[in-house]
Design a protein around this motif. Structure first.
Motif, mmCIF file in Angstrom:
data_model
loop_
_atom_site.group_PDB
_atom_site.id
_atom_site.type_symbol
_atom_site.label_atom_id
_atom_site.label_comp_id
_atom_site.label_asym_id
_atom_site.label_seq_id
_atom_site.Cartn_x
_atom_site.Cartn_y
_atom_site.Cartn_z
ATOM 1 N N ALA A 69 1.110 -0.764 0.337
ATOM 2 C CA ALA A 69 -0.042 -0.210 -0.392
ATOM 3 C C ALA A 69 0.865 1.401 0.021
ATOM 4 N N HIS A 70 0.566 2.474 -0.558
ATOM 5 C CA HIS A 70 0.957 4.117 -0.415
ATOM 6 C C HIS A 70 0.168 4.034 1.095
ATOM 7 N N THR A 71 1.322 4.960 1.426
ATOM 8 C CA THR A 71 0.951 5.359 2.303
ATOM 9 C C THR A 71 1.508 7.089 2.479
ATOM 10 N N GLY A 72 0.908 7.742 3.381
ATOM 11 C CA GLY A 72 1.569 9.143 3.485
ATOM 12 C C GLY A 72 2.359 9.762 5.016
ATOM 13 N N ALA A 73 2.045 8.148 6.259
ATOM 14 C CA ALA A 73 2.438 8.313 6.865
ATOM 15 C C ALA A 73 3.147 6.970 7.237
ATOM 16 N N LEU A 74 4.752 7.184 6.391
ATOM 17 C CA LEU A 74 5.454 5.966 6.141
ATOM 18 C C LEU A 74 6.006 6.299 7.732
ATOM 19 N N ALA A 103 1.584 7.763 -12.502
ATOM 20 C CA ALA A 103 2.296 6.045 -13.094
ATOM 21 C C ALA A 103 3.575 6.043 -11.953
ATOM 22 N N LEU A 104 3.224 7.121 -10.551
ATOM 23 C CA LEU A 104 4.670 6.305 -9.881
ATOM 24 C C LEU A 104 3.883 7.425 -8.804
ATOM 25 N N ASP A 105 4.125 6.886 -7.475
ATOM 26 C CA ASP A 105 4.029 6.829 -5.754
ATOM 27 C C ASP A 105 5.038 7.163 -5.126
ATOM 28 N N LYS A 139 3.035 1.973 -11.105
ATOM 29 C CA LYS A 139 2.359 1.301 -11.391
ATOM 30 C C LYS A 139 2.064 0.740 -13.361
ATOM 31 N N ASN A 140 3.329 1.836 -13.718
ATOM 32 C CA ASN A 140 3.121 1.152 -15.189
ATOM 33 C C ASN A 140 4.025 0.144 -16.141
ATOM 34 N N THR A 141 5.710 1.340 -15.413
ATOM 35 C CA THR A 141 6.652 0.392 -15.800
ATOM 36 C C THR A 141 7.063 -0.982 -14.740
#
Length: 239
Positions: A69-74, A103-105, A139-141
């Protein structure tokens, strides 16, 4: 004088000073070389192929698997328990940054140690440690094709990374005396990077140029990095 419309519309033989001039017969067919037809066919095929790619991407081609998962509170997800046992109070100072993109988080956490009262009161130099954690979700490459290339480290070091077992699809540990060790983990479309660096501080300006007597334990730091990274992967994993 014969006007242009008459020339274009007349079917009679043309007459000149020398007599009747018969109209020219049908022109012979021009034979094109085989390679010309091959080039034309290739151009058509290329256009169709490019159009097919455009349609595939327009419909949403699947990228690499994203298992984390992506998180803004790593910093809340990353618990440097093993590192804290080796280098001290990592996490006393921390900062989160994150960015979402089609494309990238990216999510980044930086933690550092803070001087203890004992260190400040001793008047002796001591080490401060900094830990940086970066999570990239491609996400893409597919990042697997370029995983071994680490421009942020390769610009400063020629050190060959060591393979680390048991983390993601692949993990590399780079040893660099200049900056400290770096651990990079690849799993699907996610690349996780953990850096540990240190520098010494002299609370007393009369201390001189000599650093602390006790040097950081490289092997203990690297072992702790692996343990804390495995814990973070487990905390972020979604499937």
């Amino acid at each position: 004088m014969i006007s242009e419309p008459e020339l274009e519309g007349s079917s009679e033989p043309m007459r000149g000073a020398g007599g009747t001039v018969e109209p020219a017969g049908p022109r012979p067919a021009v034979r094109r070389p085989a390679w010309a037809w091959a080039l034309a066919g290739a151009a058509v095929a290329s256009a169709l192929w490019a159009g097919g790619l455009y349609v595939v991407h327009a419909l949403g081609e699947k990228g690499p698997p994203l298992r984390y998962a992506h998180t803004g509170a790593l910093c809340e997800k990353f618990d440097p328990a093993a590192l804290r046992a080796v280098v001290g109070n990592v996490g006393a100072e921390r900062e989160d940054t994150e960015r979402r993109h089609a494309a990238l988080d990216t999510a980044y956490c930086t933690m550092s140690t803070a001087a203890t009262p004992e260190q400040l009161g001793s008047g002796q130099p001591y080490y401060q440690y900094r830990v940086g954690v970066l999570v990239e979700r491609h996400k893409n490459t597919d990042p697997r094709t370029e995983f071994e290339v680490d421009p942020r480290r390769d610009l400063w070091s020629a050190a060959t990374p060591d393979e680390v077992e048991g983390l993601g699809e692949r993990a590399l540990m780079t040893n660099d005396v200049r900056d400290g060790p770096r651990l990079r983990v690849l799993d699907g479309g996610v690349v996780l990077t953990v850096d540990v660096s240190w520098y010494w501080v002299a609370p007393d300006e009369n201390t001189g140029e000599e650093g602390p007597e006790r040097q950081p334990d490289w092997e203990a730091v690297k072992t702790a990095m692996v343990k804390d990274t495995a814990t973070l992967l487990g905390a972020l994993r979604t499937r």
